[in-house]
Motif scaffolding. Structure first.
Motif, short mmCIF file in Angstrom:
data_model
loop_
_atom_site.label_atom_id
_atom_site.label_comp_id
_atom_site.label_asym_id
_atom_site.label_seq_id
_atom_site.Cartn_x
_atom_site.Cartn_y
_atom_site.Cartn_z
N ILE A 91 11.57 -4.79 -9.74
CA ILE A 91 10.62 -5.05 -10.83
C ILE A 91 9.26 -5.44 -10.27
CG2 ILE A 91 10.09 -6.56 -12.78
CD1 ILE A 91 13.15 -6.91 -13.11
N SER A 92 9.25 -6.32 -9.29
CA SER A 92 7.99 -6.84 -8.75
C SER A 92 7.24 -5.77 -7.98
CB SER A 92 8.27 -8.06 -7.87
OG SER A 92 9.01 -9.04 -8.59
N THR A 93 7.97 -4.92 -7.28
CA THR A 93 7.34 -3.79 -6.58
C THR A 93 6.71 -2.84 -7.59
OG1 THR A 93 8.92 -3.97 -4.75
CG2 THR A 93 7.76 -1.88 -4.99
N TRP A 94 7.45 -2.57 -8.66
CA TRP A 94 6.91 -1.73 -9.74
C TRP A 94 5.65 -2.38 -10.32
CZ3 TRP A 94 6.40 -2.85 -15.01
CH2 TRP A 94 6.13 -1.76 -15.85
N MET A 95 5.66 -3.68 -10.49
CA MET A 95 4.50 -4.39 -11.04
C MET A 95 3.27 -4.18 -10.16
SD MET A 95 2.83 -6.32 -13.08
CE MET A 95 4.00 -7.00 -14.25
N VAL A 96 3.43 -4.15 -8.84
CA VAL A 96 2.30 -3.90 -7.95
C VAL A 96 1.64 -2.56 -8.31
CG1 VAL A 96 1.60 -3.48 -5.55
CG2 VAL A 96 3.23 -5.29 -6.07
N GLY A 97 2.45 -1.60 -8.72
CA GLY A 97 1.91 -0.29 -9.08
C GLY A 97 1.03 -0.29 -10.32
N LEU A 98 0.97 -1.41 -11.04
CA LEU A 98 0.10 -1.54 -12.21
C LEU A 98 -1.26 -2.11 -11.84
CD1 LEU A 98 2.64 -3.03 -14.81
CD2 LEU A 98 2.37 -0.67 -14.04
N PHE A 99 -1.37 -2.70 -10.65
CA PHE A 99 -2.62 -3.30 -10.19
C PHE A 99 -3.60 -2.20 -9.76
CE2 PHE A 99 -0.13 -7.13 -10.09
CZ PHE A 99 -1.04 -8.18 -10.14
N PRO A 100 -4.88 -2.56 -9.60
CA PRO A 100 -5.85 -1.59 -9.08
C PRO A 100 -5.38 -0.98 -7.77
CG PRO A 100 -6.99 -3.55 -9.88
CD PRO A 100 -5.51 -3.86 -9.92
N ASP A 101 -5.81 0.23 -7.51
CA ASP A 101 -5.30 0.97 -6.36
C ASP A 101 -5.62 0.28 -5.03
OD1 ASP A 101 -4.23 3.08 -7.95
OD2 ASP A 101 -6.27 3.84 -8.23
N GLU A 102 -6.75 -0.41 -4.94
CA GLU A 102 -7.08 -1.08 -3.69
C GLU A 102 -6.12 -2.25 -3.41
OE1 GLU A 102 -10.25 -2.58 -6.72
OE2 GLU A 102 -9.07 -0.76 -6.30
N VAL A 103 -5.60 -2.87 -4.47
CA VAL A 103 -4.59 -3.92 -4.29
C VAL A 103 -3.29 -3.31 -3.78
CG1 VAL A 103 -3.24 -5.71 -5.44
CG2 VAL A 103 -5.65 -5.38 -6.05
N GLN A 104 -2.93 -2.17 -4.33
CA GLN A 104 -1.73 -1.49 -3.85
C GLN A 104 -1.86 -1.12 -2.38
OE1 GLN A 104 -0.10 1.54 -6.61
NE2 GLN A 104 -1.78 0.94 -7.97
N ASP A 105 -3.03 -0.64 -2.00
CA ASP A 105 -3.24 -0.30 -0.59
C ASP A 105 -2.99 -1.51 0.30
OD1 ASP A 105 -3.93 2.29 -1.22
OD2 ASP A 105 -6.10 1.94 -1.14
N GLU A 106 -3.43 -2.68 -0.16
CA GLU A 106 -3.26 -3.90 0.63
C GLU A 106 -1.78 -4.29 0.71
OE1 GLU A 106 -4.94 -8.52 0.76
OE2 GLU A 106 -5.28 -7.28 -1.01
N VAL A 107 -1.09 -4.28 -0.42
CA VAL A 107 0.32 -4.71 -0.45
C VAL A 107 1.19 -3.74 0.34
CG1 VAL A 107 2.32 -5.10 -1.92
CG2 VAL A 107 0.07 -5.94 -2.63
N PHE A 108 1.03 -2.44 0.08
CA PHE A 108 1.92 -1.46 0.69
C PHE A 108 1.52 -1.08 2.11
CE2 PHE A 108 2.71 -0.55 -3.91
CZ PHE A 108 4.05 -0.94 -3.90
N SER A 109 0.48 -1.74 2.65
CA SER A 109 0.16 -1.53 4.06
C SER A 109 1.19 -2.18 4.97
CB SER A 109 -1.24 -2.10 4.37
OG SER A 109 -1.25 -3.52 4.22
N THR A 110 1.95 -3.13 4.41
CA THR A 110 3.05 -3.74 5.17
C THR A 110 4.26 -2.81 5.13
OG1 THR A 110 2.34 -5.99 4.61
CG2 THR A 110 4.64 -5.71 5.31
N PRO A 111 4.75 -2.37 6.26
CA PRO A 111 5.92 -1.47 6.26
C PRO A 111 7.13 -2.13 5.59
CG PRO A 111 4.88 -1.52 8.43
CD PRO A 111 4.25 -2.62 7.62
N ASP A 112 7.81 -1.38 4.73
CA ASP A 112 9.01 -1.88 4.06
C ASP A 112 8.74 -3.22 3.35
OD1 ASP A 112 10.65 0.29 4.96
OD2 ASP A 112 10.76 -0.69 6.92
N VAL A 113 7.60 -3.31 2.69
CA VAL A 113 7.20 -4.55 2.05
C VAL A 113 8.20 -4.94 0.96
CG1 VAL A 113 5.75 -3.41 0.29
CG2 VAL A 113 5.23 -5.76 1.01
N ARG A 114 8.45 -6.25 0.85
CA ARG A 114 9.30 -6.78 -0.21
C ARG A 114 8.45 -7.69 -1.09
NH1 ARG A 114 12.42 -6.95 4.39
NH2 ARG A 114 12.00 -9.17 4.75
#
Length: 393
Positions: A91-114
């Motif tokens: 759910i929380s990973t999906w929620m990141v996908g609702l944020f602005p794209d630059e925020v997603q770039d920051e979060v998903f830059s961590t490999p296998d981010v939880r």
């Protein structure tokens, strides 16, 4: 940009099934240590299951809700705490996908981010130049000690003296952890308390919850992706119900595994399987499991068919998802109660899974968003033509 072909539902469910023996083996360790073992996290990561709700451009699967429900239910056959933690991460990973794209770039830059997260807005944000300053705490923050980010709800102070609900994305190292998860159920989920103290959050990592609850997102790149067009509450509610369904199936498995050779003490039944009472118990329990499965997949079906169309959801449809969640929890608990009652005195040993399954499903039924009575009342209000008494629809 890493885009790969997503595994099919059948493939992801197969991988989840292969993990069941490992999760069963690690369940007692997780309960005693109040967190998931690294061995489990590594196996879940390698399986690709933690990528079910990651956007494809970051190497994720963007799995539909039916897949998510089936996979989580399968994981719960191994252990409820593992399944619940993965559900919260999904759910929380999906929620990141609702944020602005630059925020997603920051979060998903961590490999296998939880990413873990909390829906209860138990912190207050005050506007400052460039963002907000956040103070407050979040209890029941599942898996946070083993996560990299939090997506947590808060309220933003407005100029007129009111408050606006928001969601904020926070790196876990920015939060203080209070290790207070001493509970009777879902002990392995590590749902500790986290605290924000005078924490600055940049504006781009602050998301207004009003549009999110209505299914409108800030991401441009995810705007047309089917999984991100479904509203937040139907998505979240359908996801967490899967763990309750899987626990009921785990109870069924555990009961039938111990049935051969068991007798009913202080009776003439040398074999429990010969007793008419046992026949009635298992038939009723399995019927309730079937009913729980119906509600879990009815909700998933609605999210998967209506969500991507972009059509407005009716109040009744939103409330029905909450009803389905309550029904899954209620029927799952009833099934587990029956099978636990039929398991005899020896089932109280910690080495016997049914006692842990009973405590886990009871804990789920006490969760504020999953509580059967709350969800039944809400749906009943709508059927009677009344306005809902909550914005969480």
């Amino acid at each position: 940009m890493e885009i790969t072909e997503a595994p099919s539902r059948e493939e992801l469910v197969r991988r989840a099934s292969e993990l069941v023996p490992l999760l069963q083996k690690n369940a007692l360790w997780a309960e005693e240590n109040r967190r998931l073992p690294e061995e489990s996290i590594e196996a879940l990561t390698e399986s690709g299951i933690l990528k079910m709700r990651v956007p494809t451009r970051y190497g994720g699967h963007e799995s539909d809700m039916g897949t998510v429900v089936e996979v989580l239910a399968e994981l719960a056959r191994g252990d409820g705490s593992h399944s619940w933690t993965v559900a919260v991460w999904a759910i929380s990973t999906w929620m990141v996908g609702l944020f602005p794209d630059e925020v997603q770039d920051e979060v998903f830059s961590t490999p296998d981010v939880r990413v873990s997260g909390i829906l209860s807005p138990t912190a207050v944000a005050v506007p400052v130049d460039g963002g907000v300053v956040l103070n407050g705490k979040w209890s029941f923050n599942t898996g946070s000690q083993q996560s990299h980010w939090n997506t947590n709800a808060a309220v933003l102070a407005t100029g007129d003296g009111g408050y606006e609900p928001i969601m904020v994305a926070i790196p876990l190292p920015d939060l203080r952890v209070i290790d207070d998860w001493h509970t009777s159920g879902l002990r392995g989920s590590g749902s500790v308390t986290t605290v924000a103290q005078d924490l600055f959050i940049p504006r781009e990592r602050v998301l207004s919850m009003g549009p999110v609850l209505q299914g409108r997102i800030s991401s441009k790149l995810n705007a047309n992706a089917p999984i991100f067009r479904a509203p937040f509450m139907p998505t979240a509610c359908t996801t967490v119900g899967a763990t309750a369904l899987g626990l009921a199936k785990a109870a069924r498995d555990a009961f039938f595994e111990r049935l051969p050779g068991r007798k009913i003490s202080y009776t003439a039944y040398d074999s429990q399987k010969d007793a008419p009472l046992t026949h009635l118990q298992v038939a009723e329990a399995v019927t309730k499991i079937d009913e729980a499965e119906f509600h879990a997949f009815r909700a998933a079906g609605l999210v998967d068919t209506k969500g991507p169309t972009g059509e407005p959801w009716t109040l009744e449809e939103r409330a029905r998802i909450r009803l389905d969640l309550g029904a899954v929890c209620q029927r799952a608990k009833e099934a587990v109660d029956i099978l636990n009652t039929a398991s005899g005195g020896s089932s109280v040993y910690t080495s016997v899974p049914i006692q842990r399954i009973e405590r886990d499903v009871q804990t789920l039924n006490l969760h504020a968003i999953m509580h059967p009575n709350t969800n039944l009342e809400l749906y009943g209000r709508i059927l009677c033509g009344l306005e809902p008494n909550t914005v969480y629809l």
